[in-house]
Design an enzyme around this catalytic site. Structure first.
Site, mmCIF file in Angstrom:
data_model
loop_
_atom_site.group_PDB
_atom_site.id
_atom_site.type_symbol
_atom_site.label_atom_id
_atom_site.label_comp_id
_atom_site.label_asym_id
_atom_site.label_seq_id
_atom_site.Cartn_x
_atom_site.Cartn_y
_atom_site.Cartn_z
ATOM 1 N N GLU A 1 0.811 -1.217 0.000
ATOM 2 C CA GLU A 1 0.000 0.000 0.000
ATOM 3 C C GLU A 1 0.848 1.272 0.000
ATOM 4 O O GLU A 1 0.334 2.359 -0.287
ATOM 5 C CB GLU A 1 -0.925 0.014 1.217
ATOM 6 C CG GLU A 1 -2.054 -1.013 1.171
ATOM 7 C CD GLU A 1 -3.135 -0.659 0.169
ATOM 8 O OE1 GLU A 1 -3.074 0.430 -0.426
ATOM 9 O OE2 GLU A 1 -4.038 -1.482 -0.033
ATOM 10 N N GLU B 1 6.853 -22.031 7.861
ATOM 11 C CA GLU B 1 7.219 -21.162 8.974
ATOM 12 C C GLU B 1 8.181 -21.824 9.957
ATOM 13 O O GLU B 1 8.665 -21.173 10.885
ATOM 14 C CB GLU B 1 5.976 -20.696 9.720
ATOM 15 C CG GLU B 1 5.263 -21.780 10.503
ATOM 16 C CD GLU B 1 4.119 -21.207 11.336
ATOM 17 O OE1 GLU B 1 4.176 -21.382 12.558
ATOM 18 O OE2 GLU B 1 3.200 -20.586 10.765
#
EC number: 4.2.1.126
Length: 274
Positions: free
Chosen positions: A82, A113
């Site tokens: 963004e 992960e």
């Protein structure tokens, strides 16, 4: 010695969720959500310390990296993505990385992960250096991918911070500038995409927005460097120019078409007045 369980894994304050009617479910979720902003507020001093480390580094040509897994990783990628359209910065200034790569943005990547070495490998692809800042995001503060990346970065002289929702976590201990927003038990036990994810998003908003404001990417309260990538944003730019220069819409449209940027329009007008 038993390790402390993450705060995010505590049992929900609610039970028999499947027996609640829709209104009860929504009301109770909302009740829990009301606690989030206050918990974020408690961490403003910690957020401030991290932001004040990020600003001079980006100003000197450095970058801000986010790393995370699952929801935490997606939120980091979201915030990074963004920044260019909102503040007009290069896509390489704020970079979000997720365990498992871009595939993991849409689909879970098994065991991604759990690799303590992969984050540093991912970061090295971007030539991360001591000019940059790395922020690890993990609700529980126990994600190996994130902890490994933070430790490796710190060992290489890179400033590190983290956003976690559990107190006294291994991630916080590994980071120089930890932000610990303790959000408590989730409505659905362990579902950290809920309160913890919301808290992380709030903190990320605060970090990137305040950094960009301090770097001069906002004028007054306006996104003067935003990318004019669709009709809505062009319309917003026209309204900014109309308001700031006190001119009619047609003139504002003409100026924006000529200069291609709200900031350039305002700067040109300022130079004319001088």
């Amino acid at each position: 010695m038993n390790k402390k369980s993450p705060d995010t894994e505590k049992v929900s304050n609610y039970d028999y969720l499947e027996k609640m009617n829709t209104f009860e479910l929504l009301s109770n979720i909302n009740k829990e959500d009301h606690t989030i902003a206050e918990n974020v507020k408690k961490q403003i001093p910690s957020i401030e310390k991290l932001v004040d480390e990020i600003i001079p580094r980006i100003d000197s040509g450095g970058r801000l990296f986010y790393i995370g897994a699952g929801t935490s990783g997606r939120l980091g990628v979201l915030d990074a993505s963004e920044c260019p359209p909102t503040f007009g910065v290069s896509p390489g200034i704020v970079i979000g990385l997720i365990a498992g790569g871009d595939t993991a943005l849409r689909n879970a990547v098994e065991n991604a992960e759990d690799d303590t070495n992969q984050a540093w490998k991912d970061l090295q692809e971007y030539d991360i250096s001591e000019k940059d800042v790395l922020v690890g995001i993990a609700a529980s503060g126990t994600t190996p991918y994130v902890i490994g990346g933070i430790k490796d970065a710190r060992n290489n002289g890179i400033i590190t911070g983290c956003i976690t929702c559990s107190s006294g976590s291994p991630l916080a201990e590994a980071s120089e500038y930890p932000i610990e927003v303790v959000t408590g038990p989730e409505f659905v036990t362990g579902s950290t995409r809920m309160k913890a994810g919301t808290a992380q998003k709030l903190v990320l908003n605060m970090i990137s927005t305040s950094v960009m404001i301090k770097l001069g990417r906002v004028k007054g309260n306006k996104m003067v460097d935003m990318q004019l990538s669709n009709d809505k944003l062009v319309g917003r730019g026209i309204r900014m120019i109309m308001e700031d220069l006190n001119i009619e819409k047609e003139q504002a449209e003409k100026l924006l078409l000529e200069h291609k940027s709200v900031r350039k329009v305002l700067d040109a007008h300022k130079n004319e007045r001088n």
